[in-house]
Enzyme design. Structure first.
Site, short mmCIF file in Angstrom:
data_model
loop_
_atom_site.label_atom_id
_atom_site.label_comp_id
_atom_site.label_asym_id
_atom_site.label_seq_id
_atom_site.Cartn_x
_atom_site.Cartn_y
_atom_site.Cartn_z
N ASN A 1 -19.67 2.24 -2.59
CA ASN A 1 -20.36 3.33 -3.29
C ASN A 1 -21.77 2.89 -3.61
O ASN A 1 -22.03 1.74 -3.90
CB ASN A 1 -19.64 3.63 -4.62
CG ASN A 1 -18.20 4.01 -4.39
OD1 ASN A 1 -17.81 4.32 -3.29
ND2 ASN A 1 -17.43 3.94 -5.44
N ASN B 1 11.59 -15.75 -14.45
CA ASN B 1 10.21 -16.22 -14.30
C ASN B 1 9.27 -15.09 -13.85
O ASN B 1 8.05 -15.19 -14.01
CB ASN B 1 10.12 -17.43 -13.35
CG ASN B 1 10.55 -17.10 -11.95
OD1 ASN B 1 11.59 -16.49 -11.73
ND2 ASN B 1 9.75 -17.52 -10.97
N HIS B 2 9.84 -14.01 -13.34
CA HIS B 2 8.98 -12.88 -12.96
C HIS B 2 8.75 -11.91 -14.10
O HIS B 2 8.00 -10.95 -13.95
CB HIS B 2 9.58 -12.15 -11.75
CG HIS B 2 9.26 -12.82 -10.46
ND1 HIS B 2 8.20 -12.44 -9.67
CD2 HIS B 2 9.83 -13.87 -9.84
CE1 HIS B 2 8.15 -13.23 -8.60
NE2 HIS B 2 9.14 -14.10 -8.69
N GLU C 1 -19.82 -8.79 -9.99
CA GLU C 1 -18.56 -9.49 -10.24
C GLU C 1 -17.95 -9.94 -8.93
O GLU C 1 -17.40 -11.02 -8.81
CB GLU C 1 -17.58 -8.57 -10.99
CG GLU C 1 -17.86 -8.45 -12.46
CD GLU C 1 -16.99 -7.38 -13.12
OE1 GLU C 1 -16.55 -6.45 -12.42
OE2 GLU C 1 -16.77 -7.49 -14.33
N ASP D 1 -18.41 0.17 3.52
CA ASP D 1 -19.19 1.18 2.82
C ASP D 1 -18.88 1.21 1.34
O ASP D 1 -17.92 1.80 0.90
CB ASP D 1 -18.88 2.57 3.40
CG ASP D 1 -19.79 2.89 4.55
OD1 ASP D 1 -20.91 2.34 4.59
OD2 ASP D 1 -19.38 3.69 5.40
N GLU E 1 -9.65 0.08 -1.77
CA GLU E 1 -10.37 0.37 -0.54
C GLU E 1 -10.84 -0.90 0.13
O GLU E 1 -10.77 -1.03 1.35
CB GLU E 1 -11.57 1.28 -0.82
CG GLU E 1 -11.18 2.73 -0.92
CD GLU E 1 -12.35 3.62 -1.26
OE1 GLU E 1 -13.40 3.09 -1.65
OE2 GLU E 1 -12.19 4.84 -1.16
N ASP F 1 -23.25 3.22 -6.13
CA ASP F 1 -23.44 2.77 -7.52
C ASP F 1 -23.03 1.31 -7.73
O ASP F 1 -22.98 0.82 -8.84
CB ASP F 1 -22.67 3.67 -8.50
CG ASP F 1 -21.16 3.62 -8.24
OD1 ASP F 1 -20.44 4.33 -8.94
OD2 ASP F 1 -20.74 2.87 -7.34
N SER G 1 -9.17 -1.03 -14.28
CA SER G 1 -9.71 0.28 -13.91
C SER G 1 -9.69 0.47 -12.41
O SER G 1 -9.90 1.56 -11.91
CB SER G 1 -11.15 0.40 -14.41
OG SER G 1 -11.93 -0.62 -13.80
N HIS H 1 17.62 -17.05 -9.47
CA HIS H 1 16.34 -17.68 -9.11
C HIS H 1 16.17 -18.01 -7.63
O HIS H 1 15.05 -18.13 -7.14
CB HIS H 1 16.15 -18.95 -9.95
CG HIS H 1 14.74 -19.44 -10.05
ND1 HIS H 1 13.63 -18.62 -10.11
CD2 HIS H 1 14.23 -20.69 -10.09
CE1 HIS H 1 12.53 -19.33 -10.20
NE2 HIS H 1 12.86 -20.60 -10.18
#
Lengths: 753, 162
Positions: free
Chosen positions: A719, A244-245, A688, A717, A728, A721, A681, A468
């Site tokens: 970024n 199952n994993h 989001e 803190d 983090e 942007d 990424s 299992h």
């Protein structure tokens, strides 16, 4: 007594009395230790299963949102990718995406260079490199995985293995044994230990690996590389069953996704995608000598191996989702490298020819169709049985709301097959007769000895080997054929930490054997691992072991103490995370808000909130440190919580309700973040992030204002942007799942990409 | 009849304790436990029976035709009596220490593992190999390879309350 007095100074007599005293005292002590160990065990297990259930609930929650919640279109887009098949590529296109050829290996790379087809030298080199903690270069990883994918694609759903290779070989030697390895869960030491004891896999030393190769441990990738490379080298020597994993959705939560992305920062996504394909192509079961069935989870009363043998397993990318629909046309492959036996050109209607277990000897046993129900109702019934709570609407949505040229509906056959698959991967045995949904895990069922009898008889089998579930001794027998519903327990062995090699003989009437190969699963010294050998006599021989983590052997007392402390800490975290609910529950028993509650009520309330089924009264003394039973068995619960937070190292989390909520759902949070981060990424936008929070708060039914979220964001803190680094962020709240401090290793907690 | 002399709440507390301990081993949730676990259950409740005393209790709580399982209904009254009457009392530290000193014939303050093993595996209600190994792993001083029994006794008792 007078007679005794007379002899009381007689040395031998005294020595005997002294011995008696010491023995009596020591046995008492050992018993108390044993009960502590059992309690600790049940803590870990219940939290683990609650976690699994949670995972499935979370997944269903997103489904629910899709059906009923009308989020802003951006939000919808955000989670819909989970349910949408973005991949409409055909295999050739996939081959292109997974191509390793453009990846360059720098001169600085000191690891193994693999050549294909693999030779023994490659594999030995790889094994050595892994033992020395070297990372295989992503070029070779992709190449290896690519070859594995090709191999797996042509395998049947059910591996058929015999202990005797072929008639041409002279009489089978006794050493031709199959070894079945249960759950490994990324525990490399255990795999290496087994290889050391039993020999490396080869045609003469065949192995069956029974699923759950990944997640939780830190070396899941390495385990896969080892298993796959041996399989490529000796295809008849290595048989893999899916667990199952082996499921990318489960991997999001339980650490494998994170491990791969951490180790392979540039090509991790591609590797994960290829692994998805590979997982879906793993066979579902192995049958040995047509008598012994080996699969990961278990069975149900509707288990039908013929059905399982026929289904198209590659359509089940994740067991938590209904099957992937087939593209309208499968293009005929223009010859070339991937064709070996590929079924390509047949089209939708033709069922794959598969080397099936049934050679005309099996009686047919189909699930009972109720003719008075509508198809709709029937489908709903089946879905409920599958235990996944997929709503009718969602299945339709999935079927219809994608690419317009793929509007084939999910059929009833699909639902049947899906249930078969989920049962195989997720079910657990129970002592009572019957078959009920597995509510603890959230998928599959609990099946009883009567079901075992029926299913084995129906298929003319004599033994079921599954994994299992973690077992303290590494294995457990159950479902005795002779005595109706009695579970036979194997006596616990001594828990010394030395490397032992016990072989245990078979109980001929036992029908189910659970085998678990990851020792020290919950904590150091929590349990042993085991594997089973089957010779032509089909008599299981069990070998136990324990990979020792520390150079100094821990005494029994120390190992129990350590595991216990760990379990109690986990439990305290759970208690803390449910503080508000607990206080509400306590106040039900304390309507005048005196702040005091009786111990009995404390136990009842705590169980009502946490649903862990733990012996709270026994744990009381550990969880209520200074409170004790000072005032006639009454507890001041506010003081107790204050104390609880004091013992909580993440002290700062005590303050606001928001943080408490986050802390409680931290493992969900990480999963959610990873789901949102579609392209893996490691970054999600601030927007989001906010939307994530809003979704979560809808689920949690708590009010979390936008202001609060912004306030939260600004206290970290970010970024400038406006993008948030997941690692983090999680690290800031120390919400990354615990990695034991004594483990070094390749993956570091919270390292920014 | 003796139970009537105790306050009801107290008896009820005792019942709860027994029930909790029993539940830990009730794997099938049908109020029975394997007879082999009875010793552990009784001891975990704070009693120090000898093996012989244990066998007597088991004989009392077993079915007429032993099934290998003990039912809670039979276990509860017997165990309640054990606890109320403080049968199988704990062993005071000084007595335990004396026991070790008796075995330490040369009065060195320590025992060799072979010595201790000989006594415990040959005298009294003998230890199994497993039990002996377990005890040694806790008791043996790793450097000197002997058992400083005074420390051992002290260590085990402190550990109790942790």
């Amino acid at each position: 007594i007078a007679a005794q007095r007379q002899d009381s100074h007689d040395p031998p007599f005294l020595a005997m009395r002294a011995a008696l005293l010491i023995q009596r005292w020591y046995r008492q002590y050992a018993a108390r230790l044993e009960i502590r160990r059992r309690c600790t065990w049940s803590i870990f297990q219940s939290i683990e299963y609650a976690g699994e259930q949670d995972q499935i609930k979370l997944y269903n929650f997103f489904g629910y949102l899709m059906d009923h919640f009308t989020p802003a279109s951006s939000e919808r887009k955000m989670i819909s990718h989970l349910f949408c098949e973005s991949e409409v590529f055909h295999d050739t296109e996939w081959e292109h995406y997974f191509c390793y050829k453009d990846i360059e290996v720098p001169d600085t790379y000191s690891g193994p260079h693999l050549t294909f087809p693999l030779c023994t030298h490659n594999v030995t080199e790889l094994l050595e490199a892994i033992k020395h903690k070297q990372l295989l270069h992503s070029r070779y990883v992709l190449q290896l995985l690519g070859e594995t994918w090709k191999l797996l694609r042509v395998l049947p759903n059910i591996n058929v293995v015999s202990t005797c290779q072929s008639k041409e070989i002279t009489i089978c030697e006794l050493f031709v044994l199959n070894s079945s390895i249960g759950d490994l869960h990324g525990h490399l030491e255990d795999l290496l230990l087994v290889f050391y004891k039993n020999g490396l896999p080869s045609t003469e030393t065949p192995y069956v690996f029974n699923g759950d190769f990944v997640d939780r441990g830190k070396d899941s990738m390495e385990i896969l590389l080892i298993l796959f490379s041996f399989q490529l080298l000796y295809p008849s020597g290595v048989h893999l069953n899916r667990g199952n994993h082996e499921d990318h959705i489960v991997n999001l939560r339980y650490g494998f996704t994170k491990e791969v992305l951490g180790k392979y920062k540039v090509h991790g996504k591609r590797i994960l995608k290829l692994l998805q394909k590979i997982f879906s192509q793993l066979p579902l079961a192995t049958v040995i000598d047509r008598k012994v069935l080996v699969l990961h989870g278990g069975i149900s009363d509707t288990t039908d191996l013929r059905l399982i043998a026929r289904l198209e397993r590659h359509r089940y990318v994740s067991a938590l989702r209904p099957p992937k629909r087939q593209p309208r046309e499968e293009p005929c492959m223009p010859g070339g490298s991937l064709s070996e036996g590929k079924r390509g050109c047949s089209g939708n209607s033709e069922r794959r020819r598969v080397r099936s277990l049934a050679r005309g000897t099996l009686p047919l046993c189909l699930p009972r169709a109720n003719s008075t129900r509508t198809v709709e109702e029937e489908l709903q019934e089946r879905r409920r049985w599958a235990g996944l709570g997929a709503s009718c609407d969602r299945v339709r949505y999935l079927s219809s709301n994608r690419d317009p040229d793929q509007d084939r509906e999910v059929t009833e056959t699909d639902m049947d097959e899906w249930k078969q698959l989920v049962d195989v991967l997720w079910s657990d045995p129970m002592p009572q007769d019957g078959c009920v949904p597995n509510k603890v895990r959230g998928g599959g069922c609990y099946w009883g000895p009567d079901v075992t009898r029926d299913v084995l008889q129906r298929h003319k089998l004599q033994l079921l080997i599954r994994s299992h579930e973690c077992k303290q001794d590494g294995y457990e027998f159950c479902h005795d054929r002779r005595v109706g519903d009695t579970q036979t327990h194997v006596r616990a062995h001594t828990h010394t930490n030395t490397y032992i090699g016990d072989a245990v003989a078979l109980y001929p009437c036992i029908q189910v054997l659970t085998i678990f190969s990851a020792s020290n699963y919950y904590e150091v010294d929590s349990n042993r691992g085991a594997y089973v050998q089957l010779g032509p006599d089909l008599n299981p021989h069990l070998i136990q072991y324990q990979a020792s983590r520390s150079s100094r052997d821990l005494t029994l007392r120390q190992s129990v103490g350590r595991t216990e402390r760990s379990a109690l800490q986990a439990l305290r975290e759970q208690l803390f995370a449910h503080k508000s609910e607990l206080i509400n529950a306590f106040q039900e028993f304390d309507p005048e808000h005196t702040g005091m509650i009786s111990m009995r009520h404390w136990a009842v309330a705590t169980e009502t909130v946490l649903h862990l089924g733990l012996p709270w009264r026994m744990l009381r003394s550990q969880l209520l440190v200074s409170q004790g039973e000072a005032q006639e068995g009454m507890l001041n619960y506010h003081d107790w919580f204050r104390e609880l937070t004091f013992t909580d190292p993440n002290n700062r989390l005590a303050h606001t309700g928001l943080l408490e909520t986050m802390y409680r759902h931290h493992s969900n949070l990480e999963t959610i973040f990873r789901i949102i981060d579609m392209d893996h990424s490691g970054l999600i936008s601030f927007e989001e992030f906010r939307q994530t929070w809003r979704l979560l708060s809808a689920h949690l039914q708590t009010e979390i204002s936008d202001e609060a979220i912004s306030g939260l964001a600004s206290s970290i803190d970010f970024n400038k942007d406006g993008s948030i680094d997941i690692n983090e962020f999680m690290e800031a709240f120390r919400l990354v799942s615990r990695v034991r401090s004594q483990e070094g290793g390749r993956v570091n907690r919270g390292t920014p990409p | 009849a003796f139970l009537l002399s105790f306050p009801e709440a107290f008896v009820s507390e005792v019942h709860k304790r027994i029930s909790n301990a029993f539940d830990v081993f009730d794997h099938e949730f049908n109020h029975t436990v394997d007879v082999r676990e009875i010793g552990t259950i009784i001891r975990s409740l704070g009693s120090f029976p000898t093996e012989a005393e244990l066998h007597d209790i088991i004989a009392e709580v077993e079915e007429e035709e032993p099934t290998g399982y003990i039912r809670f209904e039979k276990f509860l009254p017997t165990m309640t009596k054990v606890l109320m009457e403080h049968k199988f009392r704990p062993i005071p530290d000084n007595l335990l220490l004396q026991a070790f000193e008796v075995l330490d014939q040369q009065k060195r303050g320590y025992l060799e593992p072979e010595e201790l093993s000989k006594y415990l595996m040959q005298e009294g209600e003998t230890f199994t190999q497993e039990e002996m190994e377990e005890m040694l792993s806790a008791a043996l001083d790793p450097d000197k390879n002997v058992i400083f029994y005074k420390d051992f006794v002290g260590m085990m008792t402190i550990d109790d309350t942790q």
